[in-house]
Design a protein around this motif. Sequence first.
Motif, PDB file in Angstrom:
ATOM      1  N   VAL A  22     -23.573 -54.187  10.825  1.00  0.00           N
ATOM      2  CA  VAL A  22     -22.255 -53.680  10.866  1.00  0.00           C
ATOM      3  C   VAL A  22     -22.533 -52.176  10.989  1.00  0.00           C
ATOM      4  O   VAL A  22     -22.809 -51.654  10.066  1.00  0.00           O
ATOM      5  CB  VAL A  22     -21.548 -54.340   9.807  1.00  0.00           C
ATOM      6  N   LYS A  23     -21.699 -51.502  11.937  1.00  0.00           N
ATOM      7  CA  LYS A  23     -22.056 -50.041  12.053  1.00  0.00           C
ATOM      8  C   LYS A  23     -20.723 -49.389  12.071  1.00  0.00           C
ATOM      9  O   LYS A  23     -19.918 -49.751  12.943  1.00  0.00           O
ATOM     10  CB  LYS A  23     -22.918 -49.860  13.270  1.00  0.00           C
ATOM     11  N   ASP A  24     -20.321 -48.583  11.066  1.00  0.00           N
ATOM     12  CA  ASP A  24     -19.119 -47.706  11.070  1.00  0.00           C
ATOM     13  C   ASP A  24     -17.933 -48.624  11.460  1.00  0.00           C
ATOM     14  O   ASP A  24     -17.027 -47.965  12.376  1.00  0.00           O
ATOM     15  CB  ASP A  24     -19.359 -46.477  12.192  1.00  0.00           C
ATOM     16  N   ARG A  40     -12.621 -48.760   6.360  1.00  0.00           N
ATOM     17  CA  ARG A  40     -12.622 -47.455   7.002  1.00  0.00           C
ATOM     18  C   ARG A  40     -14.198 -46.967   7.051  1.00  0.00           C
ATOM     19  O   ARG A  40     -14.797 -46.008   6.466  1.00  0.00           O
ATOM     20  CB  ARG A  40     -12.092 -46.501   5.629  1.00  0.00           C
ATOM     21  N   GLY A  41     -14.812 -47.580   7.939  1.00  0.00           N
ATOM     22  CA  GLY A  41     -16.265 -47.292   8.331  1.00  0.00           C
ATOM     23  C   GLY A  41     -16.936 -47.974   7.391  1.00  0.00           C
ATOM     24  O   GLY A  41     -17.893 -47.402   6.402  1.00  0.00           O
ATOM     25  N   VAL A  42     -17.327 -49.148   7.744  1.00  0.00           N
ATOM     26  CA  VAL A  42     -18.256 -50.132   7.051  1.00  0.00           C
ATOM     27  C   VAL A  42     -19.555 -50.123   7.555  1.00  0.00           C
ATOM     28  O   VAL A  42     -19.828 -50.445   8.844  1.00  0.00           O
ATOM     29  CB  VAL A  42     -17.735 -51.659   6.628  1.00  0.00           C
ATOM     30  N   THR A  80     -10.707 -51.177  15.333  1.00  0.00           N
ATOM     31  CA  THR A  80     -10.378 -49.635  15.863  1.00  0.00           C
ATOM     32  C   THR A  80     -11.742 -48.980  16.357  1.00  0.00           C
ATOM     33  O   THR A  80     -11.408 -47.993  17.240  1.00  0.00           O
ATOM     34  CB  THR A  80      -9.440 -48.949  15.058  1.00  0.00           C
ATOM     35  N   ALA A  81     -12.752 -49.301  15.559  1.00  0.00           N
ATOM     36  CA  ALA A  81     -14.195 -48.463  15.904  1.00  0.00           C
ATOM     37  C   ALA A  81     -15.270 -49.221  15.604  1.00  0.00           C
ATOM     38  O   ALA A  81     -14.949 -50.260  14.478  1.00  0.00           O
ATOM     39  CB  ALA A  81     -14.031 -47.006  15.355  1.00  0.00           C
ATOM     40  N   GLY A  82     -16.376 -48.769  15.895  1.00  0.00           N
ATOM     41  CA  GLY A  82     -17.361 -49.478  15.309  1.00  0.00           C
ATOM     42  C   GLY A  82     -18.068 -50.529  15.966  1.00  0.00           C
ATOM     43  O   GLY A  82     -17.573 -51.038  17.096  1.00  0.00           O
ATOM     44  N   ARG A 247     -14.624 -49.252   2.161  1.00  0.00           N
ATOM     45  CA  ARG A 247     -15.718 -48.650   2.275  1.00  0.00           C
ATOM     46  C   ARG A 247     -16.627 -48.982   1.514  1.00  0.00           C
ATOM     47  O   ARG A 247     -16.414 -49.544   0.168  1.00  0.00           O
ATOM     48  CB  ARG A 247     -15.427 -47.215   2.258  1.00  0.00           C
ATOM     49  N   ILE A 248     -18.043 -49.044   1.800  1.00  0.00           N
ATOM     50  CA  ILE A 248     -19.072 -49.370   0.853  1.00  0.00           C
ATOM     51  C   ILE A 248     -19.321 -48.057   0.312  1.00  0.00           C
ATOM     52  O   ILE A 248     -19.725 -46.994   0.692  1.00  0.00           O
ATOM     53  CB  ILE A 248     -20.345 -49.873   1.525  1.00  0.00           C
ATOM     54  N   VAL A 249     -19.187 -48.081  -1.216  1.00  0.00           N
ATOM     55  CA  VAL A 249     -19.442 -46.964  -1.964  1.00  0.00           C
ATOM     56  C   VAL A 249     -20.933 -46.941  -2.626  1.00  0.00           C
ATOM     57  O   VAL A 249     -21.346 -45.511  -3.082  1.00  0.00           O
ATOM     58  CB  VAL A 249     -18.330 -46.739  -2.981  1.00  0.00           C
ATOM     59  N   GLU A 250     -21.474 -48.007  -2.734  1.00  0.00           N
ATOM     60  CA  GLU A 250     -22.830 -48.101  -3.204  1.00  0.00           C
ATOM     61  C   GLU A 250     -23.571 -49.185  -2.601  1.00  0.00           C
ATOM     62  O   GLU A 250     -23.255 -50.375  -2.520  1.00  0.00           O
ATOM     63  CB  GLU A 250     -22.830 -48.086  -4.862  1.00  0.00           C
TER      64      GLU A 250
END
Lengths: 684, 321, 318
Positions: A22-24, A40-42, A80-82, A247-250
Amino acid sequence: MTITDGLVPKTAANDGPAALSVKDLEMAYIVRGEPRAVLRGVTFDVRPGEAYGLVGESGCGKSTTAYAALRYLPSNGRITAGKISSGGRDLTSMGKKELQEFRATEASMVYQDPVQAVNPVLKIGRQVAESFQLLGNVSKSESYDLAEQALVRVQIAAPKSVMERYPHQLSGGMLQRVVIAMALASDPQLLVLDEPTTGLDATVESEVLDLVRHLRDETGAAILLIAHNLGVIRTMCDRVGVMYAGRIVEEGTVDEVFDQPSHPYTKGLLNSIPRHGLTKTDRELFSIPGTLPQIGTSLPTCVYVDRCPIVTDKCHSEAPPVVGKGFTHWTRCHHDDRIDEVPEPADTEAIDNVVDTEVIGVDGVSKTFRQRGGDVPALVSINLGFGVGETLGLVGESGSGKSTLAKTMLGVHEPDVGGAITLRGRPMATKATSRNEESIRSIQMVFQNPDSALNRSWTVRRILIRAVEKLTGVSGEEANERAVEVAKAMQLSERHLDMRPRQLSGGLKQRVAIARAFAGDPDVVVCDEPTSALDVSVQAAILNLLASLQRDVKTSYLFISHDIGVVRYLADRIAVMYVGRIVELATTEQVFAGPVHPYTEALLSAVPNVDGEASNRIPLDGDIPSPANPPSGCVFHTRCHKFVDGLCDVTEPELKDFGDGHMIKCHLEREQLLIITPKEKAGI
Amino acid sequence: MTISDIGEDTSAGAEEPEKAKAQHQDQLASASTEPITTIKQVKKEQRRILFRSPGFIIGSLILVFWILASLFPSLLSTFDPGETVRNAEGGSMTSQGPNGTAWFGTTRLGRDVYSRVIFGARPILIIAPLATIIAVWAGTIVGMLTGYYRGIFDQIVSRLLEAILSIPAILLAILIVFTFGSTQAVITGTIAFLFIAPVARTVRAATLSESQLDYVTAARMRGESSLFIITREILPNVIGVVVVEATVRLGYAVFTLTTLAFLGLSPGDATNANWGLDVANNYPNIINGTWWPTIFPALAIASMVIGVNLIADAMEKAIKS
Amino acid sequence: MLKFITTRVLLSFLTLLIILAVVTLIPNVAPGDPARRIAGPTASFERLAAVRESLGLDDSIPEQLATSFTSLFTADFGTTFNDSSVTVSELIRAALWNSSKLVLLSLLLMLPLSILGGVVAAYKKDSLLDRIIVNVGVALSSVPDFVGGVLFLALFAVPFSFFRVTAAAPEGSGIFTQARFLLLPALTVTMVYFGYIARVTRASTISALESDFARTAFMKGMSTRTVFTKHVLRNSLLPTVAVVGTQLGFMFGGLVGLELIFNYPGLGRLILTAVVDADYPILRGGVVTVAIIYMVATLAADLVIAWMNPRARLALTE
């Protein structure tokens, strides 16, 4: 070390294309024509044969990600993107037929609620066989043979008879096995599991997880596991991504993330659950302040900025970079070096609260439901006592009679003749409607689901005033003042008082429900799974609240929960129920020190451990027996790993003292109970 | 969810639903219940949905027209309902098709169809709402009591209601009205009585599911009386169902009332304008080509029912939102 | 299952007794002398006595009730008041046969149309087509049948001789001729019910389509069409069956206005005439017949649902 977003080093063993990449990924829900950002960009990869976990609280976007991974979007969801790809194939641009084929042959999914996930009007066999028919090249009869083998593979004992049954005739755990069998029909390279054990009993959960682990070894499928339960992720996954607000934060290996969290959110999440045998006398649980931002909120910099305890101006102005913490471990934070500044919750004053005077007693209470087709003894001679300021934890699988006991104590159910609920030694009226004010005031309840427990057309103020009026007898302005006071004690603000329940978050609603129970200074509050519908950080706040109320006003709790960790944190004593009977009653220390009843032993061993400690699991065979048809002798003998033939199935043991007031309902002696003899389970 | 969307091409120009549908329950559900909105906003939202619904607008326009017609029939009409339309020479115009003088034509007796249509609204708009209000009031009481107490009382009442429901209301209405005389009071009372059963059934079901919620248990644990629980705790939560049911019943009251009139069971005499009766008196002439004295009152009936139905549907959607 | 059916039949019997009691008692509570009203203001004393006797009005109320209840068990409602050579059973049988033909043709037109409409609306949820189907259906759903009848008469029967203004075909006509005569009233019934049934079907289809089990099917890689035929329809048609069951009674007895307009001798008209003529034996027989149809239809619907849905089956057997 700063590495590019998403560029995670590959291990030497797995250098083929990722099973899922999975990209952005950005996704939005269209609400009234407006896109509201939910992802939001995963970015993450699940490598072949790897188990990757996504954790986070409700609303963080983890399930959305899981479904997007198989390109299943809600009708108003838009990518919407990615890019999403699997085995090198781009899913975002796949056509209809290609996608069908991809789902039929290469990727499968297991869902949260197995009861809903199968068609209620079709036999199990047909539904499993269908999965094979979709692969093509099999005749109908072959597909049924394959279905039977598939059920054997998921360790269903009598596959032929299960195939002939309808979904409502099977238990949740059994149905989840069936769903897994369907998912494995195509020998998929990617298996996505969305909260596969949420809602199942811990004992069933651990069996399902064992099965998944076993099948993973067998098939080598890559796994994407979505769970809010940190213990499940820790025991099941190789690597984990912590998600917050889309979002992935860590990200890192489970050991890295759980043992050295380097994002303030991860740290907060881990501090909000009772770990390492923590109890209420040690310290409070950490509760992340604030609430998750709503879907569609604009979060241009760090997604966690509004709730972060170590936030600086930089966090408001600049998006944080991805900061590498090790070969596989990274965090998305400006201040990962200051992670130790995330405050630890305060230690609590260790005061010995429990006073031995019994406030409320359950005295030889049985409850038999009279039904057509026979009586159902739901409770069988229960004896319990509550000391002032004591918490009694009540545990057991669903259907063991926990809620029936609660409702009987509160006079919703009438106990059978002979039993009584006593208030300071004097029996109360059995029905709530015939109880006097003092009895009603003395015992109140907090329900599991505040949506059901609060009248949705009343304001919070009205709910509390009414409770104050009924429970204390004051009225008018005085009642209002008292209501405001109680609300304040629950950390509810004035603003909340004129709202209706649907306008409040789950945690706030539960505070209102607790406030209502406390309106008349009760002696005992029965809490029936009060936090099981809540996220862990909200749960932490509620548990802190309950503990501090108890310190202040010396209320006793009957705390019903399926979460052993929570019970261990809050309870002074623990009662274990099985098929309407109390099989063990002891202090919390005694229970965790052992020896314990074989059933308790199995329950404790089933808890997925977030601390990464190995546990020796004792599997429980089959389902909990129906109270309508209890087994002979000891009711637990059918599932007991210490079963003594000719004794346990003949005579029912007494609940007897094993020393220091530790009561166990078992024929065995202390020494025999100490020996751990887990029954070997075929196939695992 | 539209099928074309399910897991297939997401950009395939599907319609965008008004409401965010959370297939991924845990995503939207909790996040959208954050304490942002106030109760005023919630109600405003419901009103917004209602007022923007085309069905509600059309339905209201139709109904407002008929209410005006029943309040001020003389203002809207061109003739008296019993009056014979005369041409310039003073001769009576009988069975004339729609024309400049008589917009909807005239009847065999030379009466103006348009004016009769206008005057016909009043009797319906008196009896139908009145009967509906009585039925909804009584039906709500019966439904709430049976749904809350259940047990033997419920069994007996349900059996009686079932008996009424098992015969088409129109047949019972014919029987009762014919026997007791077709006065305004009898007709109102009959429709009210017959509609108690369906209202009670709906309210009973709603009450039953409410009384299984924990807030009712909590009220019992607090020692509240049954009366308090029914009227203060449960009623506010079933009132939406009651309102929708009332609108639906209003449509059926018009149905029953006009059908009775069509069968000759209506108060008043033939000179009074009456849609159902006018249809009955004139329909045999349709085959001769004289369609207007039948079709215009028929359309009037249809429009009133349609108006009520559209409003009922829009309200149901708004309340469920 | 057998126990369920027995219980239902017994309860239905109880309901029938209540209905019979009401129908029997109405002449007694009616203001004025019913015999006088029937025989006319100029009738002789002897004539009045005869009328009263044949109505059973001289009997005490319990005796009247006993007579009615007996007639339910023997299925013999006696002879009509106006002509003692014609039995009520014969009249009802003829009217029932006529009504059955109308209902059958109506169902043949209505069910495919409205189920298809509901399914298509669900499939294309929120599309223009969906809105049209739902709104038109809703709008027309409680328009009185006689209003629909006269509209169809004016629109079709007058300009096109294919459609007939009377629904009853001449004696001895073939099945197609009979159907042609019945077409307009059947279309009217279709119009009245289309919206109702389409809406129920739409709602249940949407909920089946959005269900987790449909999601499972999609995730197995099944095509939309297969998901529909194998998983969705079987679940979504259950409420439709229930609704048709409850409405059959109305179709048999409630279409009084429509039968009048198309001059069709069905059950509704028979009962109307019985009321007007105060022909109580026919009235009793007719009303009981309509109630029995309602009960049989709802029972049949429940059994069909039980057959289609194992959970409902479980509820029945318990």
